[in-house]
Design a protein around this motif. Structure first.
Motif, PDB file in Angstrom:
ATOM      1  N   TRP A   1      18.016   7.935   7.315  1.00  0.00           N
ATOM      2  CA  TRP A   1      17.738   8.961   6.316  1.00  0.00           C
ATOM      3  C   TRP A   1      17.434   8.234   5.004  1.00  0.00           C
ATOM      4  CZ3 TRP A   1      20.301   9.583  10.675  1.00  0.00           C
ATOM      5  CH2 TRP A   1      20.176  10.806  11.360  1.00  0.00           C
TER       6      TRP A   1
ATOM      7  N   ASP B   1      22.346   5.288   7.687  1.00  0.00           N
ATOM      8  CA  ASP B   1      22.299   5.607   9.120  1.00  0.00           C
ATOM      9  C   ASP B   1      23.172   6.813   9.448  1.00  0.00           C
ATOM     10  OD1 ASP B   1      24.852   4.703   9.024  1.00  0.00           O
ATOM     11  OD2 ASP B   1      24.498   2.871  10.177  1.00  0.00           O
ATOM     12  N   GLU B   2      23.164   7.170  10.733  1.00  0.00           N
ATOM     13  CA  GLU B   2      23.868   8.353  11.205  1.00  0.00           C
ATOM     14  C   GLU B   2      25.363   8.309  10.865  1.00  0.00           C
ATOM     15  OE1 GLU B   2      23.029   8.823  15.321  1.00  0.00           O
ATOM     16  OE2 GLU B   2      24.046  10.756  15.440  1.00  0.00           O
TER      17      GLU B   2
ATOM     18  N   THR C   1      13.771  11.902   6.946  1.00  0.00           N
ATOM     19  CA  THR C   1      14.379  11.093   7.993  1.00  0.00           C
ATOM     20  C   THR C   1      13.306  10.700   8.998  1.00  0.00           C
ATOM     21  OG1 THR C   1      15.994  10.987   9.789  1.00  0.00           O
ATOM     22  CG2 THR C   1      15.063  13.156   9.303  1.00  0.00           C
TER      23      THR C   1
ATOM     24  N   VAL D   1      24.913  15.550   7.441  1.00  0.00           N
ATOM     25  CA  VAL D   1      23.473  15.583   7.734  1.00  0.00           C
ATOM     26  C   VAL D   1      22.964  17.025   7.683  1.00  0.00           C
ATOM     27  CG1 VAL D   1      23.773  15.706  10.244  1.00  0.00           C
ATOM     28  CG2 VAL D   1      21.708  14.654   9.281  1.00  0.00           C
TER      29      VAL D   1
END
Lengths: 324, 188
Positions: free
Chosen positions: B82, B96-97, B77, B104
């Protein structure tokens, strides 16, 4: 070859219990002097009901080199009424019925139906007899009875006989059926939606429940009620989340019957469905004279599901459609 | 995308509901003997993860969702994204988040994860059912209890916190079930 599903969808033990249920039904009617008949599975005529889809085939052979179109029966109703018109008296039949487009946990496109007719009975007397049969097969308590109107009033606080389309759409939206309601232009599919999804799961859970006096617009082949023409002599039976039976105080008026077939076909045209020729042999029998009678069709597979405590229809029939 | 009629509904089919891609979990036909048939389906919204029931009139059709799943190895990341790679084609995808969500905390370098793509963009990342992670912190004072009466919390390298038996110590690698977040065993 190991991948081929050859084995039955029902356990052998269940099939033995099923045989016992069928034997009990036959002795129930033998004791009551109602005799068993058989009518054709293949008929030259079909049904106009907009919600029934038939299977069709054709006979090719002597006299029919060009082929004779035939339909698998969605129920033996028309043929049995022709027997009644011919003076049969009280009769029952255990037969296969075939309905295209129907398959699921409670549906198999080919299923077993018990249908019987009682000359001289009205719908209430017939409900008494169905109740007795239920108690005999399932050892359950006496059934409860509620009118279609009372069921809607009790569970949804609406009157299905007077509600306007727009208010009904609003109620459907409240229950999460906005997308369906937005597209509808008539009352009945929305009443059927609310009945199936919101009322049916709440009735007949502990004891069987008859719902009677369906709206005239859903009369099907029932007489209209003489005291209140807004409702028909049609009833249904529910138990433990399943619709088990549908019965009528039978319509005997040939002209009215023919008119209802025409209305079905009109509706079929509006729905872009093929129209269906009226069964003229059935109409001729009504014209000749059907005795006042009540009749009912009961799903035997579902009855066996209840008797054997099974969750899916395929568990009570030897080979479901996937294995047929 | 093609439209699907209710007759094509089955578990796993991806359809669009309220502008969001969904997967069908269960489909049941509800039909009165006389009257209109309906399909009652249970669906999972693929972005929010919400499970809900929806009813369709039988015969109606619904827009399909262009959703596919692909197995990719987690690389690293950069703090914002990521990065994952297809081990055969070396093609890389960055999630993405939002797509990662809570998962995660189960990302281990080189582990193969299932990435759900909608119109080619990652919307969900599913880690392997079991991952192996090192314990960076746990109360070292408790020893002796091998049966583990309730265990103790242990922090792993990714920041995930898992309940472990009392005998498990800092520096040990443990196997965790990512579906339940539960300790499975020590890895020797």
């Amino acid at each position: 070859m190991n991948e081929v599903k050859w084995a039955p969808s029902a356990q052998i033990e269940t099939l033995k219990q099923r045989a016992a249920v069928l034997a009990s039904i036959r002795s129930f009617f033998a004791e009551r002097d109602v005799y068993e008949v058989e009518t054709p599975s293949l008929s030259q005529a079909s049904v106009t009901d907009v919600h029934l889809a038939t299977f069709s085939t054709q006979f090719v052979g002597p006299s029919y080199a060009q082929g004779l179109p035939l339909y698998l029966q969605t129920s033996p109703e028309f043929a049995m009424k022709r027997l009644l018109a011919a003076g049969s008296g009280a009769i029952y039949q255990i037969s296969k019925a075939f309905r295209n487009e129907e398959s699921g946990r409670h549906h198999n496109p080919e299923f077993t139906m018990l249908e019987w007719y009682r000359p001289g009975f009205d719908e209430h007397l017939l409900m008494d007899e169905i109740d007795a049969l239920m108690q005999c097969i399932l050892s359950c308590d006496k059934a409860q009875r509620i009118s279609y109107q009372a069921a809607f009033q009790q569970y949804l606080s609406i009157d299905p006989l007077t509600i306007e389309l727009e208010s009904l759409k609003a109620v459907c939206a409240e229950y999460g059926y906005k997308d369906i309601a937005d597209e509808e232009t008539t009352i009945d599919p929305l009443l059927q939606l609310l009945f199936c999804m919101e009322i049916e799961p709440q009735i007949g859970q502990d004891i069987p429940c008859f719902v009677y006096h369906f709206p005239a617009s859903q009369a099907a082949l029932a007489k209209l009620n003489e005291q209140d023409k807004r409702v028909a002599g049609r009833f249904e039976l529910y138990y433990k989340g399943m619709e088990l039976a549908n019965g009528f105080n039978e319509l005997t008026d040939a002209e009215e019957q023919s008119k209802r077939f025409d209305e079905d076909n009109l509706q079929r045209q509006q729905m872009n469905l093929p129209t269906v020729d009226k069964d003229m042999r059935f109409l001729a029998a009504l014209d000749q004279g059907l005795p006042n009678c009540a009749g009912v069709a009961l799903g035997i597979d579902r009855l066996v599901m209840l008797a054997t405590d099974k969750r899916e229809i395929k568990e009570v029939i030897a080979f479901d459609i996937e294995r047929a | 995308m093609a439209n699907y009629s209710t007759n094509e509904f089955k578990g796993g089919l991806k359809i669009m509901i309220d502008g969001e891609p969904c997967t069908i979990l269960e489909n049941e036909m509800v039909k009165p003997g006389k009257g209109q048939a309906f399909n009652r389906v249970k669906i999972r919204k693929l972005i929010s993860g919400k499970v809900l029931e929806k009813t369709f009139k039988s015969g109606d059709s619904v827009e399909g969702a262009d959703v596919m799943e692909t197995d990719l190895a987690y690389l690293y990341t950069d703090g914002e994204f990521w990065h994952f790679m297809n081990n055969d084609t070396f093609e890389q995808i960055a999630a993405d988040e939002k797509a990662l969500g809570d998962n995660v905390k189960w990302l281990v370098e080189n582990d193969v994860c299932t990435i759900t793509l909608w119109n080619g963009n990652p919307i969900a990342v599913t880690p392997p059912n079991f991952v192996e992670l090192e314990i960076t912190d746990t109360d070292p004072g408790l020893k002796g209890d091998t049966a583990g009466t309730g265990g103790k919390p242990a922090t792993l390298t990714t920041g995930a916190v898992v309940r472990v038996p009392l005998f498990v110590q800092i520096g040990e690698v443990i196997k965790v079930d990512t579906r339940t977040g539960e300790y499975v065993s020590r890895v020797k």
